[in-house]
Design a protein around this motif. Structure first.
Motif, short mmCIF file in Angstrom:
data_model
loop_
_atom_site.label_atom_id
_atom_site.label_comp_id
_atom_site.label_asym_id
_atom_site.label_seq_id
_atom_site.Cartn_x
_atom_site.Cartn_y
_atom_site.Cartn_z
N GLY A 189 62.31 -63.71 -22.90
CA GLY A 189 62.39 -64.87 -23.78
C GLY A 189 63.62 -64.88 -24.64
N GLU A 190 63.65 -65.80 -25.59
CA GLU A 190 64.77 -65.97 -26.49
C GLU A 190 64.99 -64.70 -27.32
N GLY A 191 66.17 -64.13 -27.25
CA GLY A 191 66.49 -62.94 -28.01
C GLY A 191 65.88 -61.66 -27.48
N GLN A 192 65.25 -61.72 -26.30
CA GLN A 192 64.65 -60.53 -25.71
C GLN A 192 65.57 -59.93 -24.66
N LEU A 193 65.33 -58.66 -24.32
CA LEU A 193 66.22 -57.92 -23.45
C LEU A 193 65.49 -57.30 -22.27
N SER A 194 66.17 -57.29 -21.14
CA SER A 194 65.68 -56.61 -19.94
C SER A 194 66.83 -55.82 -19.33
N ARG A 195 66.76 -54.52 -19.43
CA ARG A 195 67.78 -53.62 -18.90
C ARG A 195 69.18 -53.94 -19.46
N PRO A 196 69.35 -53.84 -20.77
CA PRO A 196 70.68 -54.06 -21.35
C PRO A 196 71.64 -52.96 -20.89
N SER A 197 72.82 -53.38 -20.42
CA SER A 197 73.76 -52.41 -19.85
C SER A 197 74.98 -52.15 -20.71
N ASP A 198 75.29 -53.02 -21.66
CA ASP A 198 76.46 -52.78 -22.50
C ASP A 198 76.34 -53.57 -23.78
N VAL A 199 77.15 -53.19 -24.76
CA VAL A 199 77.13 -53.83 -26.07
C VAL A 199 78.54 -53.77 -26.64
N ALA A 200 78.93 -54.82 -27.35
CA ALA A 200 80.23 -54.88 -28.03
C ALA A 200 80.04 -55.51 -29.40
N VAL A 201 80.89 -55.14 -30.35
CA VAL A 201 80.84 -55.68 -31.71
C VAL A 201 82.22 -56.22 -32.05
N ASP A 202 82.28 -57.47 -32.53
CA ASP A 202 83.58 -58.06 -32.85
C ASP A 202 83.99 -57.74 -34.28
N GLN A 203 85.12 -58.31 -34.71
CA GLN A 203 85.70 -57.98 -36.01
C GLN A 203 84.87 -58.48 -37.17
N HIS A 204 83.90 -59.36 -36.92
CA HIS A 204 83.02 -59.87 -37.98
C HIS A 204 81.69 -59.12 -38.03
N GLY A 205 81.48 -58.21 -37.10
CA GLY A 205 80.20 -57.51 -37.02
C GLY A 205 79.19 -58.18 -36.12
N ASP A 206 79.55 -59.30 -35.48
CA ASP A 206 78.64 -59.95 -34.53
C ASP A 206 78.52 -59.09 -33.27
N ILE A 207 77.31 -59.06 -32.72
CA ILE A 207 76.96 -58.13 -31.65
C ILE A 207 76.72 -58.91 -30.36
N TYR A 208 77.35 -58.46 -29.27
CA TYR A 208 77.19 -59.08 -27.95
C TYR A 208 76.56 -58.06 -27.01
N VAL A 209 75.44 -58.44 -26.40
CA VAL A 209 74.69 -57.53 -25.54
C VAL A 209 74.64 -58.09 -24.13
N VAL A 210 75.01 -57.27 -23.15
CA VAL A 210 74.86 -57.66 -21.75
C VAL A 210 73.40 -57.43 -21.35
N ASP A 211 72.67 -58.53 -21.23
CA ASP A 211 71.25 -58.50 -20.87
C ASP A 211 71.16 -58.59 -19.34
N ARG A 212 71.47 -57.47 -18.69
CA ARG A 212 71.71 -57.49 -17.25
C ARG A 212 70.50 -57.96 -16.45
N GLY A 213 69.31 -57.50 -16.83
CA GLY A 213 68.12 -57.86 -16.08
C GLY A 213 67.79 -59.34 -16.15
N ASN A 214 68.25 -60.00 -17.21
CA ASN A 214 68.05 -61.44 -17.35
C ASN A 214 69.30 -62.25 -17.01
N HIS A 215 70.35 -61.59 -16.52
CA HIS A 215 71.58 -62.26 -16.07
C HIS A 215 72.20 -63.13 -17.17
N ARG A 216 72.37 -62.53 -18.34
CA ARG A 216 72.94 -63.29 -19.45
C ARG A 216 73.54 -62.35 -20.48
#
Length: 387
Positions: free
Chosen positions: A259-286
């Motif tokens: 669902g919204e904001g949920q994760l399935s097999r996250p494979s990577d994560v990155a944080v930008d210069q503002h502290g915002d977090i980007y997660v590769v939700d690989r199992g959900n293809h997003r």
């Protein structure tokens, strides 16, 4: 409804049960208390910019898994695939933002190019690059770190297989901190370890399990540029976790699911210069985006357009053009399929390695930093973290 219970952010399910969304950041345990000011942003969305790569053994990508952003303007894309007609199985493919390609980079072992993947480079997973142009790649089957420079020379390798401190078992994610030391996720021993560039063990922590402070096959890893904490994509626990450099749990981001904001097999994560977090939700293809407090902001599902090189290739094949013209639904073509890794740069660009589609999709973050006089004081409004 959102409620605060025992320092956790919860949402209420239809059955009335509380489901944890994000454990709030415990600032008292951070190792950089004097630099904890995350900017207040007007987030204006993300603009899809372009797509790089196509499925080609030569002049393209073949099994892209990760990318390192060089200071020389090149991106170095780590590829891993079965040997194809004698072409290198595992390699780096240099590419520019204009989709121009350089010469492949692969190990030279004992003076011989290792084009098929030997015991030194059988199964690369992720990569990092330093200021000198040295590429570091983790290898999950060799249990080691291989070092190549961008000219193609083999600098060396290090690593010892095992579960003890300073040993690696199925290393995956790798990230370099501001001192030049390497943080590595030892996936099969469920540990996060810190090494110098020459492989000297410095520190580490982690234990197997499903409790908040435990890990189950951690994959991707990154550092928050503001508070210097460590964020880990906890693959089999379907969560992202933030730790201090000493291994103290600070925050749990997301919940398992589709669902919204949920994760399935996250494979990577990155944080930008503002502290915002980007997660590769690989199992959900997003890809999911959270703010530094762990609150879900938005998702990306892929917006790829055909590259010029892809169009040129199609234009030489009338049969393929006719077949494509008969396709009714091209929607899936632009969507992510098994994305694996993600990088962000200082200009707000987001690079998503779309492994299943043999390409990289690039987005541009749009934002404005707000001054205190431009936004109401927080105490004037209900904060979703406390209500």
């Amino acid at each position: 409804m959102v409620s605060l219970i025992n320092s956790n952010l919860y949402s209420t399910s239809k059955s009335g049960e509380y489901i944890a969304v994000s454990t709030l950041l415990d600032r008292s345990k951070t190792d950089n208390k004097e630099q904890l000011e995350y900017p207040t942003l007007l987030r204006m969305g993300h603009k899809y910019e372009l797509c790089l790569g196509q499925r080609l053994p030569v002049g393209g990508f073949y099994g892209p898994l990760d990318v390192s952003l060089g200071s020389d303007g090149w991106m170095y894309v780590l590829n891993r695939w079965d040997n194809f007609n004698g072409y290198p199985r595992n390699r780096y493919v240099p590419v520019t933002i204009e989709d121009e390609y350089g010469e492949f980079i692969f190990p030279v072992i004992d003076g011989v190019p290792d084009k098929r993947g030997s015991e030194k480079f059988p199964s690369p997973v992720m990569c990092e690059i330093d200021e000198n142009g040295v590429l570091y790649s983790t290898d999950e089957h060799a249990h080691s770190i291989l070092m190549l420079n961008t000219s193609g020379d083999t600098v060396g390798w290090w690593g010892e297989s095992g579960v003890n401190d300073g040993q690696l078992l199925g290393p995956s994610g790798i990230a370099m901190d501001e001192t030049g030391d390497l943080w590595i996720a030892s996936s099969q021993s469920h540990k996060i370890q810190k090494f110098s560039r020459d492989g000297s063990y410095i520190d580490g922590w982690g234990e197997f399990g499903s409790d908040d402070h435990q890990l189950n096959h951690p994959w991707g890893i990154t550092l928050d540029p503001i508070d210097k904490s460590i964020l880990v994509a906890d693959w089999r626990n379907d969560l992202v976790k933030r730790f201090s450099v000493k291994g103290e749990l600070l925050q749990v981001i997301g919940t398992p699911g589709e669902g919204e904001g949920q994760l399935s097999r996250p494979s990577d994560v990155a944080v930008d210069q503002h502290g915002d977090i980007y997660v590769v939700d690989r199992g959900n293809h997003r890809v999911l985006m959270f703010n530094h407090r762990g609150m879900f902001i938005e998702s990306f599902i892929g917006d790829a357009t055909m590259t010029d090189k892809g169009a040129q290739k199609l234009l030489t094949n009338p049969d393929a053009l006719r077949l494509r013209d008969n396709v009714v639904n091209l929607d899936k073509e632009k969507r992510f399929y098994n994305p694996t890794s993600i990088k962000v740069d200082s200009d707000g660009k987001i690079y998503v390695v779309d492994t299943g589609r043999f390409r990289i999709q690039i987005y541009q973050k749009l934002w404005r930093i707000l001054e205190p006089h431009e936004i109401d004081a927080a105490e004037l409004h209900v904060d979703p973290e406390v209500y």
